[in-house]
Design an enzyme around this catalytic site. Structure first.
Site, PDB file in Angstrom:
ATOM      1  N   HIS A  72      -3.174  -9.260  -7.999  1.00  0.00           N
ATOM      2  CA  HIS A  72      -3.609  -8.459  -6.849  1.00  0.00           C
ATOM      3  C   HIS A  72      -3.229  -9.168  -5.540  1.00  0.00           C
ATOM      4  CE1 HIS A  72      -6.614  -5.831  -4.709  1.00  0.00           C
ATOM      5  NE2 HIS A  72      -6.736  -6.899  -3.929  1.00  0.00           N
ATOM      6  N   GLU A  73      -3.520 -10.457  -5.459  1.00  0.00           N
ATOM      7  CA  GLU A  73      -3.223 -11.207  -4.229  1.00  0.00           C
ATOM      8  C   GLU A  73      -1.713 -11.341  -4.020  1.00  0.00           C
ATOM      9  OE1 GLU A  73      -5.495 -11.560  -2.173  1.00  0.00           O
ATOM     10  OE2 GLU A  73      -7.209 -11.244  -3.489  1.00  0.00           O
ATOM     11  N   HIS A  76      -0.515  -8.179  -2.446  1.00  0.00           N
ATOM     12  CA  HIS A  76      -0.780  -8.240  -0.997  1.00  0.00           C
ATOM     13  C   HIS A  76       0.317  -9.067  -0.339  1.00  0.00           C
ATOM     14  CE1 HIS A  76      -4.587  -6.331  -0.430  1.00  0.00           C
ATOM     15  NE2 HIS A  76      -5.321  -7.201  -1.103  1.00  0.00           N
ATOM     16  N   HIS A  82      -4.528  -2.185   0.044  1.00  0.00           N
ATOM     17  CA  HIS A  82      -5.293  -1.623  -1.078  1.00  0.00           C
ATOM     18  C   HIS A  82      -4.977  -0.141  -1.295  1.00  0.00           C
ATOM     19  CE1 HIS A  82      -8.360  -4.958  -0.213  1.00  0.00           C
ATOM     20  NE2 HIS A  82      -7.689  -5.273  -1.302  1.00  0.00           N
ATOM     21  N   TYR A 132      -9.731  -1.095  -5.954  1.00  0.00           N
ATOM     22  CA  TYR A 132     -11.013  -1.692  -6.325  1.00  0.00           C
ATOM     23  C   TYR A 132     -11.664  -0.877  -7.446  1.00  0.00           C
ATOM     24  CZ  TYR A 132     -11.504  -4.869  -2.251  1.00  0.00           C
ATOM     25  OH  TYR A 132     -11.383  -5.863  -1.328  1.00  0.00           O
TER      26      TYR A 132
HETATM   27 ZN   LIG Z   1      -7.275  -7.159  -1.948  1.00  0.00          ZN
END
Ligand SMILES: [Zn+2]
Length: 198
Positions: A72-73, A76, A82, A132
């Site tokens: 996930h990071e 980014h 997101h 999320y």
């Molecule tokens: Zn995030």
């Protein structure tokens, strides 16, 4: 293979993005600096490349030491926000701000205006590694029961969005989106490789 390399491997397996170990930082300004003990704590990354300076990605130990969280990071890091912050998210989910933990910045759940994001035309994706989960950063009720912060729109409200650690993969749409955004860069690299310049 450590978890950072496993997560990088997942991106390299499904997209044309490649990570390179920095051999020497001589003259290179825009590399990624990994930290694990930042005084701010938490799992976070700057979004996208900064040509003037290095990017920081903090993976606090031990809480961020999870393949899904690192993936996930990393996404980014290569320039993506997101999924649940997409301008069109209200067609797919309801965000229950009242259940978000007070110590969490609500802007992690807020919607981006259309002019702030690139619309690739790729459909909204509840399976995205950038989405999320149902109980992300939620409070618990008086019986200790976790309260939802993100619900799918009726009639699918009861259908859970799984936590990132439970699905540590790029979804097919994540991969399509990354390949779409990086198509030009990847073509440039392929040209250089073909000419023996890389
Ligand atoms: Zn995030």
């Amino acid at each position: 293979m450590d978890l950072i390399h496993e997560a990088m491997d997942e991106i390299e397996k499904k997209t044309c993005v490649r990570f390179q170990r920095l051999k020497s930082d001589h003259g290179v300004k825009n590399f990624v600096h990994f930290t694990a003990t930042n005084p701010l704590g938490g799992c976070w990354s700057s979004v996208g490349m900064d040509t003037r300076r290095s990017q920081v990605m903090n993976l606090q130990k031990p809480e961020c030491w999870d393949k899904g969280v690192i993936l996930h990071e990393l996404v980014h890091n290569i320039g993506f926000y997101h999924e649940h912050q997409r301008p069109d998210r209200d067609n797919y989910i309801d965000v229950l701000y009242r259940n978000v933990r007070p110590d969490i910045e609500a802007h992690q759940f807020s919607k981006f205006p259309p002019h702030k994001v690139v619309d690739t035309g790729i459909p909204y994706d509840l399976d995205s590694i950038m989405h999320y989960d149902t109980h992300a950063f939620g409070i618990v009720d008086e019986t200790g029961h976790p309260l939802p912060t993100i619900l799918q729109k009726p009639p699918n409200q009861a259908q859970m969005i799984l936590p990132i650690w439970a699905r540590p993969y790029l979804s097919p749409l994540d991969a399509a989106e990354i390949n779409h955004i990086y198509a030009g860069e990847c073509r440039k690299r392929a040209d250089l490789e073909a000419k023996g310049l890389l």
